[in-house]
Structure formats: C-alpha cells, structure tokens
Design an enzyme around this catalytic site. Structure first.
Site, PDB file in Angstrom:
ATOM      1  CG  PHE A   1       1.855 -20.235  54.300  1.00  0.00           C
ATOM      2  CD1 PHE A   1       2.061 -19.640  53.412  1.00  0.00           C
ATOM      3  CD2 PHE A   1       1.016 -21.298  54.711  1.00  0.00           C
ATOM      4  CE1 PHE A   1       2.253 -20.254  52.046  1.00  0.00           C
ATOM      5  CE2 PHE A   1       1.364 -22.374  53.538  1.00  0.00           C
ATOM      6  CZ  PHE A   1       1.500 -21.644  52.277  1.00  0.00           C
TER       7      PHE A   1
ATOM      8  CD  GLU B   1       4.703 -22.464  62.795  1.00  0.00           C
ATOM      9  OE1 GLU B   1       3.484 -21.762  62.534  1.00  0.00           O
ATOM     10  OE2 GLU B   1       4.970 -23.205  62.984  1.00  0.00           O
TER      11      GLU B   1
ATOM     12  CB  CYS C   1      -8.395 -20.849  51.128  1.00  0.00           C
ATOM     13  SG  CYS C   1      -9.368 -20.213  52.086  1.00  0.00           S
TER      14      CYS C   1
ATOM     15  CD  GLU D   1      -5.861 -27.483  50.751  1.00  0.00           C
ATOM     16  OE1 GLU D   1      -5.271 -27.646  52.257  1.00  0.00           O
ATOM     17  OE2 GLU D   1      -6.347 -25.875  50.566  1.00  0.00           O
TER      18      GLU D   1
END
Ligand code: NAD
Length: 510
Positions: free
Chosen positions: A151, A178, A283, A385
């Site tokens: 996403f 999605e 990221c 994370e």
C-alpha cells in the site's frame, strides 16, 4: 459521501468484481469508507491470465523500439495527469500531495530508464568460436509475469515492476494493495491510452485468494513482490515451489549512525524528515538513530525534541503539513500498541504521539510523532518494524558497537552514517551488512539506473529491482551455436549425421 465501486482492469476494460467479496477503501483523513474494491476469486484471476497470454504474443512480436515508444507516450501522459494522480493517491493513502507526487515521479523515473531497453536487451555474439562456428545469445521475454505490491507506494512500486517487464516484451498482471487500488487502475487506463495493446497490463484486485492463483498457475512465469517480510517469504517459497522466478522484498529497520563529529543540526533535520515523513510508512524510513557517545546522544535528543514540537500534522491535502494520517485505523492502532510495548519494556518515552487529535478530523487515522530514548536491542520496538511515525534512539558507546547494530539486525534494507570523516565512512560502507547505504544521506534510495534491494530478511531472491538486474529478471537467455554449410571446410561433415551432435560439432572446435 457516495461510496465508489472499483473494478478490475482486464483486456483493456474495467470489469466489475464477480466473486461477491469486497474490501473497504478508507479516506484516512476522515475515517470514512470512500470505495469498495472487489476481491477476485479463482476463476476471475484465471480469466485475466488467459487474456494476458494472448496479448503477450502480440506485444512480444513488436520490435523493442516500437514497444518503447508506447512507454515514452505513457511517461508523457503520467506527467500530464500528475496532479490528478497525486490527488487520488493522497486521498486513499494519506500521504501529503508533495509525497504523492514523489511516489509517482520515482516510479516514472524507472519507466524513463526503460526507454533505453533496446540497448539492455541486446545479446552477445562471438564470431568463429570454433572453425566456421559462431555463438550468440539473445534475451527473450518470459511470457506473463505478476506483480504483488504494497500500500505504501501505490504508483512507484507497480511502475518499478511493470516498466522493465513490459519493455522486455512480457504481459503484466498487477495485484495491487487492496488498501489503495485506485492509482494502479488509473495507470492501467493511461497505459492503454499510450497505445499498449489491450491485455498487456492488467490489474486484478484481491487478497490471498488472488495471490495464490498467481503463485500456482503455470502460465505465470515470474512473480515480483514488495510488502512485509512474512508475506515476502511465503511468496518467495510458494513461487519457487511452483517453478517460477521470484524476487520478494520485505520489511525494514533502517539505522542512522551519528558520529560525534557530525553536524548535529543537519542530522536532526535529516532524521525528522526521514523518520516521520509519510507518517513513517516508508520501507526506507529511518526508524533507529544510533548516536555514538553520551554527549552526542544528549545533544541529538535535545535537537530532535525541538524539531518534533514544530512538526505540523494535517490532512493529506494540507499543503503545509509535514505528514498526514496513517493508511487505516488498524495501522494506527498497531503503531500505538508498539508505543505501549516500548513503555512496558523500559524505553524512555520522550515524545508520545498517541494523544494527537486533528481538530475537525477526530475520526481520521492520525498519530503524532513519537520519540523513544534509551532503547536496547532486546526490545520489540527495536527488533520489529513498527511502520509508523516512531523514532527509537539506541545509544552506542563507540563506532564498533554502532556498526554491529545494523549489521546484526534481522533486517538489512537501508542504513545511513553521518560523519565528517572519510575514513570512518569508508570503513562503514565496506563492512555494514545492509543492501543500501547512505553517507550523510538519510534515505539512500538508489537512482533508477542502479538497482534497489535489501539484504537478509528484507529481500528474498538473487536479483534486485530496477537497474540492469530488472532486465535480467524479466528475460531468459537463449544461446545459439551455429554453423552454416558454406562456412564448413570440405570433409568436416563426412560421415556425420546432422542430428549427431558429437560428430557435428567436435571435429571443428579446435
Ligand atoms: P503486506 O505484506 O501486508 O501486503 C503486500 C501485498 O501482499 C498486498 O498486495 C497484499 O494484498 C498481499 N498480501 C497480504 N497478505 C497476504 C497473504 N497472506 N498472502 C498473500 N498475499 C498477501 O504489506 P503492506 O502493509 O501493504 O506494505 C508495507 C510493508 O511493505 C512494510 O513491511 C514495508 O517495509 C514493506 N515494503 C518494503 C519495500 C522494500 O523495497 N523492501 C518497499 C515498500 C514497502
């Protein structure tokens, strides 16, 4: 607000979902549902693949320069529609308009590099490898390939994958996240408008059901994935078990090492942008700061605290906002759970972002900036994370201890060192066990013609994204050894049957 009904994009057309399953797409600024995205069932995904198989034959028959002309037109169309794309992206993701434009732009840069694909796809040639024998190699497309994307970069990552895949002559099936599927659908329309034959770029929306068809159907030849590490590992293993090529990029915990000689004002500015920008949903976000020495740490914490107080958190359309909301309530709640765990585990909570509320947007998925000091490597807020606006500070006694932290961490996506000393920087870049390294550069995302990829639990597979690796990933090499009768000396073929390769080749290889 009316709820939009999204579609799949197959064979050049918008196709409504047929499975009866849907997922909600939220407006993170308000918390309202703004769209419903269909979740494809098995037969819908199979139909997309069948369509792509036929379309790929036409596309692969075009010469490389003709294919690239379509991409050139696509680049222009995306630039012409930049404002609309950024608006759509911001409205579903929650990142600011400036960040949304960056998302589209970084994807486009990879497509721009693909305009040189004819050069990347050239083979090799050796004349007279044996007497009268020439050897050459060619790169051919794989066929139909799939991209499964996260996403957090709904334009950039689909384009990182589709650009080189299409330029190499493959058809592409994209299964976007999605949570923000509208930009990928719009990109599919722009590919069609640019002249891409219908069925060469398809979007199938869905969840694990759709992904599993892509992973097991033998007509899909390669899978490119970006997302969280457990899913990256699952996709890599399942794709490999089904005989497919796979490159799967996972989560991250990016460290910034701050040496005592670094310019701490510059470092604090860089850290605030890299840790909190896009609400930490990158990221390559820096989530761990490692100041070397107690004095560096104390001064850094003071400067960070000052700057955090000045951050402006607003809706994704607030042009003055430093960052907007998180993508969903679940993402925001998960971040807040980690903050709670950090407190329980004994870290010092310097700034707590949990209480932040944006007036007029009380139901939006906002979180303020959070800063932890005195975090230790055994804490979950260090090991895992968080993927939110949380910066953790781990104090190191000396350079060697600082170097060990990212080197021994499970993840190995990005890392940065801040120093004025070339010797230290050189030692660090050589020894650190991380795929992408910045020297006084907080987010070391490589430029499009280099490759992008993390190490350890941040990347599965042996080739990286974009750059030369992408063309290797999306093509297979064929090597041809040929001899023509006119180039053969009299007597060489005497008594040899053409199908008998030993007789055919060996006498002339000396
Ligand atoms: P995610 O793993 O939840 O989802 C990624 C994709 O996998 C989506 O398309 C999703 O629909 C699909 N998926 C989810 N669960 C699945 C399952 N059980 N089986 C099959 N498919 C499944 O990731 P996300 O939350 O969308 O993205 C954030 C993550 O992506 C973070 O961990 C971030 O670090 C990572 N990321 C990594 C990079 C990189 O280059 N290393 C780049 C961007 C994001």
């Amino acid at each position: 607000m009316s709820v939009r009904e999204l579609t799949h994009f197959v064979g050049g057309e918008h196709i409504p979902g047929a499975s009866g399953r849907f997922a909600d797409v939220f407006d993170p600024n308000t918390g309202a549902v703004q769209a419903r995205v269909p979740l494809a069932g098995n037969s819908e995904v199979e139909a997309v693949i069948a369509n792509a198989v036929e379309a790929q034959k036409i596309w692969a028959s075009w010469n490389p320069q003709k294919r690239v002309r379509v991409l050139m037109k696509f680049v222009q169309l995306v630039q012409d529609n930049m404002d609309e794309l950024a608006q759509l992206l911001s409205s579903e993701h929650g990142k600011t308009l400036a960040d949304a434009k960056g998302d589209v732009q970084r994807g486009l840069e990879v497509v721009e590099v693909c305009l040189g694909a004819p050069h990347m796809l050239k083979g090799e040639y050796t004349e007279s490898a044996g007497t009268g024998i020439d050897v050459y190699s060619m790169r051919q497309p794989l066929g139909v390939v799939a991209g499964i994307t996260p996403f957090n970069f709904p334009a950039m990552i689909p384009l990182w994958k589709a650009g080189p895949a299409l330029a190499s002559g493959n058809a592409f099936v994209l299964k976007p996240s999605e949570r923000d599927p509208s930009v990928p659908l719009r990109l599919a329309e722009l590919f069609l408008e640019a002249g891409l034959p219908a069925g060469v770029f398809n979007v199938v929306n869905g969840d694990k059901t759709a992904v599993d068809v892509l992973l097991t159907d033998p007509r899909i030849k390669a899978v490119g994935f970006v997302g969280s590490t457990p899913i990256a590992q699952y996709i890599y293993e399942t794709a490999a078990q089904n005989g497919k090529r796979a490159q799967c990029f996972g989560g991250a915990k990016n460290h910034a090492i701050i040496m005592p000689d670094a310019d701490l004002d510059q470092v604090a500015d860089a850290l605030v942008g890299a840790a909190y920008g896009s609400a930490g949903e990158r990221c390559m976000a820096l989530s761990v700061a490692v100041p070397v020495g107690e004095d560096t740490a104390d001064r850094l914490i003071a400067k960070l605290t000052e700057r955090i107080a000045e951050l402006r958190i607003g809706t994704s359309f607030d042009e003055k906002a430093d960052f907007g909301p998180l993508v969903t309530a679940a993402a925001r709640d998960r971040v807040h759970e980690y903050i709670g765990k950090g407190v329980e585990e004994g870290a010092e909570l310097v700034v707590d972002g949990r209480g932040f509320v944006l007036e007029g947007h009380e139901n939006g998925f906002f979180s303020g900036a959070t800063l932890f000091d005195k975090v230790t490597p055994d804490m979950s807020i260090y090991k895992e994370e968080i993927f939110g606006p949380v910066l953790t500070v781990v104090r190191a006694r000396d350079y060697e201890e600082a170097l060990r932290l990212p080197t021994e961490h499970e993840y190995g996506n990005g890392v940065a060192i801040f120093t004025r000393d070339g010797d230290t920087a050189r030692d660090f870049t050589t020894r650190v066990e991380v795929g992408m390294v910045g020297v006084n550069v907080p987010i070391p995302v490589p430029i499009a013609y280099y490759t992008f990829g993390g190490w350890k639990a941040s990347g599965f597979g042996d080739l990286n994204q974009h750059g030369p690796d992408a063309f290797r990933f999306y093509t297979k090499t064929k090597t041809i050894t040929q001899r023509w009768p006119s180039g053969v000396k009299e007597g060489d073929l005497e008594g040899a049957h053409v199908a008998d390769t030993d007789h055919f080749v060996i006498p002339t290889m000396d």
